[in-house]
Write an enzyme that holds these catalytic residues in place. Structure first.
Site, PDB file in Angstrom:
ATOM      1  N   TYR A 171      48.774 -26.026 -13.540  1.00 11.21           N
ATOM      2  CA  TYR A 171      49.235 -24.802 -14.207  1.00 11.21           C
ATOM      3  C   TYR A 171      49.760 -25.158 -15.608  1.00 11.21           C
ATOM      4  O   TYR A 171      49.819 -26.336 -15.978  1.00 11.21           O
ATOM      5  CB  TYR A 171      50.328 -24.130 -13.367  1.00 11.21           C
ATOM      6  CG  TYR A 171      49.845 -23.650 -12.013  1.00 11.21           C
ATOM      7  CD1 TYR A 171      48.696 -22.850 -11.900  1.00 11.21           C
ATOM      8  CD2 TYR A 171      50.507 -23.997 -10.836  1.00 11.21           C
ATOM      9  CE1 TYR A 171      48.248 -22.412 -10.663  1.00 11.21           C
ATOM     10  CE2 TYR A 171      50.060 -23.557  -9.593  1.00 11.21           C
ATOM     11  CZ  TYR A 171      48.929 -22.765  -9.511  1.00 11.21           C
ATOM     12  OH  TYR A 171      48.487 -22.340  -8.289  1.00 11.21           O
ATOM     13  N   ALA A 315      56.018 -24.205   4.163  1.00  6.69           N
ATOM     14  CA  ALA A 315      55.469 -22.923   3.733  1.00  6.69           C
ATOM     15  C   ALA A 315      54.644 -22.323   4.872  1.00  6.69           C
ATOM     16  O   ALA A 315      55.101 -21.406   5.566  1.00  6.69           O
ATOM     17  CB  ALA A 315      54.646 -23.122   2.468  1.00  6.69           C
ATOM     18  N   CYS A 346      45.220 -18.237   5.704  1.00  3.37           N
ATOM     19  CA  CYS A 346      46.150 -18.236   4.565  1.00  3.37           C
ATOM     20  C   CYS A 346      45.395 -18.616   3.291  1.00  3.37           C
ATOM     21  O   CYS A 346      44.858 -17.750   2.603  1.00  3.37           O
ATOM     22  CB  CYS A 346      47.365 -19.115   4.842  1.00  3.37           C
ATOM     23  SG  CYS A 346      47.009 -20.776   5.401  1.00  3.37           S
ATOM     24  N   CYS A 359      47.937 -15.374   9.260  1.00  2.00           N
ATOM     25  CA  CYS A 359      47.950 -16.680   9.904  1.00  2.00           C
ATOM     26  C   CYS A 359      47.067 -16.651  11.149  1.00  2.00           C
ATOM     27  O   CYS A 359      47.152 -15.703  11.934  1.00  2.00           O
ATOM     28  CB  CYS A 359      49.382 -17.047  10.288  1.00  2.00           C
ATOM     29  SG  CYS A 359      49.452 -18.533  11.295  1.00  2.00           S
ATOM     30  N   ALA A 390      41.540 -15.873  22.738  1.00  4.29           N
ATOM     31  CA  ALA A 390      41.624 -14.412  22.833  1.00  4.29           C
ATOM     32  C   ALA A 390      42.465 -14.006  24.041  1.00  4.29           C
ATOM     33  O   ALA A 390      43.383 -13.180  23.925  1.00  4.29           O
ATOM     34  CB  ALA A 390      40.216 -13.807  22.934  1.00  4.29           C
ATOM     35  N   GLY A 656      35.051 -13.937  22.054  1.00  2.59           N
ATOM     36  CA  GLY A 656      33.618 -14.239  22.059  1.00  2.59           C
ATOM     37  C   GLY A 656      32.841 -13.344  22.995  1.00  2.59           C
ATOM     38  O   GLY A 656      31.680 -13.024  22.735  1.00  2.59           O
TER      39      GLY A 656
HETATM   40  P1  FAD Z   1      36.733 -19.278  24.746  1.00  3.14           P
HETATM   41  O1  FAD Z   1      37.582 -20.182  23.974  1.00  3.14           O
HETATM   42  O2  FAD Z   1      35.316 -19.661  24.925  1.00  3.14           O
HETATM   43  O3  FAD Z   1      37.408 -19.074  26.173  1.00  3.14           O
HETATM   44  C1  FAD Z   1      36.800 -18.393  27.233  1.00  3.14           C
HETATM   45  C2  FAD Z   1      37.431 -18.833  28.529  1.00  3.14           C
HETATM   46  O4  FAD Z   1      36.961 -17.990  29.577  1.00  3.14           O
HETATM   47  C3  FAD Z   1      37.082 -20.241  28.957  1.00  3.14           C
HETATM   48  O5  FAD Z   1      38.257 -20.991  29.170  1.00  3.14           O
HETATM   49  C4  FAD Z   1      36.290 -20.069  30.244  1.00  3.14           C
HETATM   50  O6  FAD Z   1      36.532 -21.101  31.181  1.00  3.14           O
HETATM   51  C5  FAD Z   1      36.811 -18.748  30.745  1.00  3.14           C
HETATM   52  N1  FAD Z   1      35.895 -18.032  31.626  1.00  3.14           N
HETATM   53  C6  FAD Z   1      34.612 -17.656  31.386  1.00  3.14           C
HETATM   54  N2  FAD Z   1      34.122 -16.948  32.433  1.00  3.14           N
HETATM   55  C7  FAD Z   1      35.100 -16.878  33.350  1.00  3.14           C
HETATM   56  C8  FAD Z   1      35.214 -16.280  34.635  1.00  3.14           C
HETATM   57  N3  FAD Z   1      34.234 -15.567  35.169  1.00  3.14           N
HETATM   58  N4  FAD Z   1      36.358 -16.428  35.305  1.00  3.14           N
HETATM   59  C9  FAD Z   1      37.393 -17.120  34.792  1.00  3.14           C
HETATM   60  N5  FAD Z   1      37.352 -17.703  33.574  1.00  3.14           N
HETATM   61  C10 FAD Z   1      36.222 -17.569  32.862  1.00  3.14           C
HETATM   62  N6  FAD Z   1      37.638 -21.869  15.644  1.00  3.14           N
HETATM   63  C11 FAD Z   1      38.405 -21.811  14.591  1.00  3.14           C
HETATM   64  O7  FAD Z   1      38.854 -20.723  14.230  1.00  3.14           O
HETATM   65  N7  FAD Z   1      38.746 -22.936  13.883  1.00  3.14           N
HETATM   66  C12 FAD Z   1      38.283 -24.135  14.224  1.00  3.14           C
HETATM   67  O8  FAD Z   1      38.587 -25.132  13.555  1.00  3.14           O
HETATM   68  C13 FAD Z   1      37.462 -24.244  15.364  1.00  3.14           C
HETATM   69  N8  FAD Z   1      36.978 -25.431  15.745  1.00  3.14           N
HETATM   70  C14 FAD Z   1      36.190 -25.493  16.831  1.00  3.14           C
HETATM   71  C15 FAD Z   1      35.671 -26.729  17.198  1.00  3.14           C
HETATM   72  C16 FAD Z   1      34.865 -26.832  18.301  1.00  3.14           C
HETATM   73  C17 FAD Z   1      34.301 -28.173  18.667  1.00  3.14           C
HETATM   74  C18 FAD Z   1      34.544 -25.667  19.065  1.00  3.14           C
HETATM   75  C19 FAD Z   1      33.661 -25.761  20.277  1.00  3.14           C
HETATM   76  C20 FAD Z   1      35.031 -24.441  18.692  1.00  3.14           C
HETATM   77  C21 FAD Z   1      35.847 -24.342  17.568  1.00  3.14           C
HETATM   78  N9  FAD Z   1      36.338 -23.118  17.143  1.00  3.14           N
HETATM   79  C22 FAD Z   1      37.152 -23.056  16.053  1.00  3.14           C
HETATM   80  C23 FAD Z   1      35.945 -21.865  17.759  1.00  3.14           C
HETATM   81  C24 FAD Z   1      37.036 -21.308  18.680  1.00  3.14           C
HETATM   82  O9  FAD Z   1      37.478 -22.296  19.570  1.00  3.14           O
HETATM   83  C25 FAD Z   1      36.488 -20.095  19.406  1.00  3.14           C
HETATM   84  O10 FAD Z   1      36.122 -19.111  18.474  1.00  3.14           O
HETATM   85  C26 FAD Z   1      37.502 -19.513  20.374  1.00  3.14           C
HETATM   86  O11 FAD Z   1      37.841 -20.474  21.349  1.00  3.14           O
HETATM   87  C27 FAD Z   1      36.951 -18.277  21.066  1.00  3.14           C
HETATM   88  O12 FAD Z   1      37.939 -17.801  21.930  1.00  3.14           O
HETATM   89  P2  FAD Z   1      37.643 -16.956  23.225  1.00  3.14           P
HETATM   90  O13 FAD Z   1      38.947 -16.780  23.879  1.00  3.14           O
HETATM   91  O14 FAD Z   1      36.872 -15.754  22.875  1.00  3.14           O
HETATM   92  O15 FAD Z   1      36.670 -17.834  24.130  1.00  3.14           O
HETATM   93 FE1  SF4 Z   2      48.852 -22.687   9.325  1.00  2.00          FE
HETATM   94 FE2  SF4 Z   2      48.300 -20.223  10.032  1.00  2.00          FE
HETATM   95 FE3  SF4 Z   2      47.541 -21.061   7.624  1.00  2.00          FE
HETATM   96 FE4  SF4 Z   2      46.309 -21.999   9.810  1.00  2.00          FE
HETATM   97  S1  SF4 Z   2      46.308 -19.892   9.053  1.00  2.00           S
HETATM   98  S2  SF4 Z   2      47.108 -23.181   8.070  1.00  2.00           S
HETATM   99  S3  SF4 Z   2      47.981 -22.050  11.279  1.00  2.00           S
HETATM  100  S4  SF4 Z   2      49.631 -20.832   8.365  1.00  2.00           S
END
Ligand code: FAD
Ligand code: SF4
Ligand code: NAP
Length: 679
Positions: A171, A315, A346, A359, A390, A656
């Site tokens: 800056y 922060a 952020c 966040c 989720a 998802g």
């Molecule tokens: P999921 O995390 O897929 O969870 C679904 C759950 O439902 C699972 O635990 C499963 O066992 C359960 N389930 C399914 N069917 C049934 C059933 N019939 N009965 C009981 N349980 C069941 N996102 C980011 O924002 N930043 C990142 O840096 C990032 N890095 C990632 C790195 C990797 C290697 C991976 C694989 C993903 C990454 N993600 C990241 C993506 C993020 O993890 C997903 O977007 C997020 O987990 C989706 O959340 P969800 O709750 O919809 O589903």
């Molecule tokens: Fe930290 Fe939230 Fe920013 Fe991710 S989004 S860096 S968890 S403050």
């Protein structure tokens, strides 16, 4: 009545500044949120900061406010009318806790202001700026100094307890300091005495104008992280001159925005930079603030115990959890929702064109007046199927509001895909989110049923009022000749080590997961995020000798596995273009340094014993590989939802399972939280 927790004796020791006192050693560092320019933005900022004040932080620094129009964009502060708006912020904080101090950051962006009228000591365009700045003449420099002074006076009028003047990061002030951006031959350029005249004059005249009973923080670049940056002795000389000119506190900052070194991303080790503050502290009398990747009270306490600083700036951790300090004080640190340094909601929003900040782990951040988790008047019995981000977000918010929640998962642990993410070197912080949710499930009395694959019959038998389907995704398996070949494995098996990965590997799909898999299989040695020496080597930083700019000038040294890795995508655009704005470049650089070969414009033809047959930009190419890892995106997993529908049972989809395209944890947590807030 709150009891002071003895785990953090240093953190909770007040700091006497002579004319005023800070109640503890943690301040919320400056972040531009976008609220400054939003409708009802100052009211919303007031609510946002007041929540942090109630949460126990000792001092707050606002996002940067330009002292004049040419110094930035949006909300400047130079008139009493503008100061009146800031009253909404200062009053809100002081009403929330009269003991909490709030200082306004004065940010003159200089050459990197997104403003065609931007100014600088010399007309040198920054690599990251849209405009070439106009060179200031002597009168122009005087005007800039006067604008800093009147901005500080307006801040005092607005009820702030002080100001922070930012003199770092590329800056305006920092561009006076180094020869790479200051080519002047007058009294403001040439020798270091001349180059530092501008910041010293700003501090001296601001102090003169505001009087002695006003906090004046100067933010110094304690390491510029780029060649031609400040030398170590110059930093000491500047800090001492600024101290003598009237600064009450010196805050240390590390790196210019254009420096090719990550300083706050998740692969940066915790508290990696505080030793640099510690060294400077030995030459000064005023208190010093340190920062960067300090995200838990235990880390902050250790920094103070080492004598690296007097105050800790957090922060992003205050976005993630406004009650961080209160929880630390009450011995509830395992309930802290820790910042995982992902930058996704952020910084990536800030850099993504003025979008409002929030966040990933706390969607209420900057939405304090809009998204509230009020107690329900109609408690319901709710089933949440899927304990990924989720489902976890939904379950915890719903339980906090008073609903009776049963959370199911087929797996033996909560977390969903976060259990894959946490295994990627550099993503170790994801463990913290899982720890947080594990604890909140206990605290909120959520019934957790793991190892339970839920079907319609089970849900029917338990007679829930609401069913939330958060079952996540199924990996996409492209229809391709040879996709069933034994050398083809999915990313889940690759990450969990359930299938062997050979020496020569092709990764199909270069989205977030493709990059993470490439990181995992090309990696060797300790994770840089857990080892400061490795981090320094990988990014060419010399913390110890601190040459000019803090960078060694030697090419970064990276350890790599013996694998040959190809990272492929069908799109013709740059590989990794869709990754986060503030972090994507670090992933591309790291993999490039490890020799991962990235190809775009790939058409997959077939897989056989010889390898992966493709056309690359129309030319036939065989990738002779032992393993093909499929990272080709995801599809929603809605088996349960469809079954419920067939049986006439109502349910709601989130995460998802709702939509797999462009899904990430930010969207999953946001959607889960928002639905739980109104159910
Ligand atoms: P999921 O995390 O897929 O969870 C679904 C759950 O439902 C699972 O635990 C499963 O066992 C359960 N389930 C399914 N069917 C049934 C059933 N019939 N009965 C009981 N349980 C069941 N996102 C980011 O924002 N930043 C990142 O840096 C990032 N890095 C990632 C790195 C990797 C290697 C991976 C694989 C993903 C990454 N993600 C990241 C993506 C993020 O993890 C997903 O977007 C997020 O987990 C989706 O959340 P969800 O709750 O919809 O589903
Ligand atoms: Fe930290 Fe939230 Fe920013 Fe991710 S989004 S860096 S968890 S403050
Ligand atoms: P993604 O980012 O959507 O990438 C999927 C990749 O598969 C793309 O490269 C796509 O590119 C390719 N692809 C799509 N359909 C294909 C097909 N039929 N055949 C072959 N290739 C195909 O998804 P992801 O990598 O699975 O990640 C899932 C989510 O997790 C993403 O939304 C991501 O944001 C999130 N995540 C984020 C991070 C992070 O660091 N922020 C890290 C990991 C995951 P082409 O079509 O060009 O080949």
């Amino acid at each position: 009545m709150m009891t002071t927790h003895t785990n953090y004796p240093l953190l909770f020791t007040p700091l006497d500044l002579g004319f005023t006192r800070l109640k503890n050693r943690v301040l919320m560092g400056s972040m531009h949120t976008g609220l400054e320019e939003a409708e009802n933005g100052f009211e919303r900022l007031g609510a946002y900061f007041a929540e942090r004040a109630r949460g126990g932080v000792g001092m707050i620094i606002t996002g940067g406010i330009p002292p004049n129009a040419e110094g930035g964009f949006g909300a400047k502060l130079s008139t009493p009318q503008e100061a009146a708006q800031h009253r909404l912020v200062t009053d809100a904080v002081h009403v929330a806790d009269a003991d909490v101090k709030i200082c306004m950051q004065i940010l003159h962006m200089g050459a990197i202001a997104p403003n065609p009228d931007c100014v600088a000591p010399s007309a040198i365009k920054s690599r990251i700026a849209p405009f070439t700045p106009r060179e200031l003449d002597a009168a122009g420099i005087e005007k800039q100094i006067e604008d800093f002074v009147s901005c500080a006076l307006m801040a005092k009028l607005a009820g702030y307890d002080g100001v922070e003047i930012i003199g770092s990061a590329g800056y305006l002030i920092s561009t006076f300091l180094v020869e790479r951006t200051n080519l002047r031959t007058d009294a403001w350029g040439g020798s270091f005495e001349n180059r530092m005249r501008f910041p010293v004059e700003v501090v001296r005249r601001v102090r003169e104008a505001v009087g002695m009973d006003f906090i004046l923080i100067f933010r110094i670049s304690a390491m510029d992280m780029l060649e031609g940056g400040l030398a170590r002795d110059e930093i000491v000389q500047l800090a001492q001159a600024v101290e003598a000119a009237g600064a009450s506190i010196i805050s240390t900052h590390f790196c210019w925005h254009e420096a090719p070194v990550p300083t706050i991303a998740t692969m940066v080790p915790r508290a990696a930079f505080t030793g640099v503050t510690g060294r400077l502290r030995q030459s000064l009398r005023v208190p010093l603030i340190t920062s960067n990747r300090i995200n838990m009270p235990s880390v902050a306490e250790a920094v103070l115990a080492r004598g690296d600083a007097d105050l800790i700036s957090m922060a992003r951790p205050m976005l993630a959890d406004p009650d961080l300090m209160r929880k630390a004080e009450q011995g509830r640190e395992d309930e802290i929702n820790t910042c995982i340094a992902c930058n996704q909601a952020c910084l990536d929003h800030t850099f993504g064109g003025n979008k409002q900040v929030s966040c990933l782990v706390n969607p209420r951040a900057c939405n304090e007046t809009l998204l509230n988790y009020r107690p329900t008047t109609q408690p319901k019995k709710i089933a949440v199927v899927g304990a990924g981000p989720a489902g976890l977000a939904f379950a915890t918010v719903a339980a906090q509001r008073g609903h009776r929640v049963t959370l199911f998962d087929a797996a033996d642990a909560i977390g969903g895909q976060f259990n894959l993410a946490k295994r990627i070197p550099g993503k170790e912080e994801f463990h913290e989110t899982l720890r947080y949710y594990t604890r909140m499930i206990e605290v909120l009395g959520i019934t957790l049923r793991l190892n339970t694959r839920v079907d319609a019959a089970l849900l029917k038998s338990m007679a829930f009022d609401e069913v939330i389907v958060a079952t996540g995704i199924a990996p996409r398996r492209p229809a391709l000749e040879g996709i069933e070949h034994p050398k083809v494995i999915g990313y889940i098996d690759a990450i969990l080590g359930r299938q062997p990965v050979g020496k020569r590997v092709a990764i199909m799909g270069a989205g977030g997961i493709g990059f993470d898999v490439a990181e995992l299989i090309s990696h060797a040695g300790p994770s840089a995020a857990l080892d400061r020496a490795t981090f320094a080597r990988e990014w060419g930083i010399d913390f110890e000798n601190h040459p000019r700019g803090g960078v060694t000038g030697v090419l970064p040294q990276v350890e790599k596995s013996e694998r040959t890795v190809y990272l492929l995508q069908r799109k013709t655009g740059a590989v990794g273009k869709g990754l986060g704005r503030s972090t994507g470049w670090t992933h591309r650089l790291t993999l490039g340094r490890r020799g991962v070969r990235m190809h775009n414009g790939v058409e997959y033809l077939k897989i056989d014993d010889a390898g992966l047959h493709t056309l690359v930009n129309g030319e036939p190419r065989l990738f002779e590989v032992d393993t093909v890892i499929v990272c080709a995106g995801q599809l929603p997993l809605r088996t349960l939802h469809d079954e419920l529908q067939q049986q006439g049972l109502a349910s709601q989809l989130i995460g998802g399972a709702f939509e797999a395209g462009e899904l990430d944890a930010k969207r999953a947590i946001d959607q889960g939280s928002r639905l739980a807030a109104v159910i």
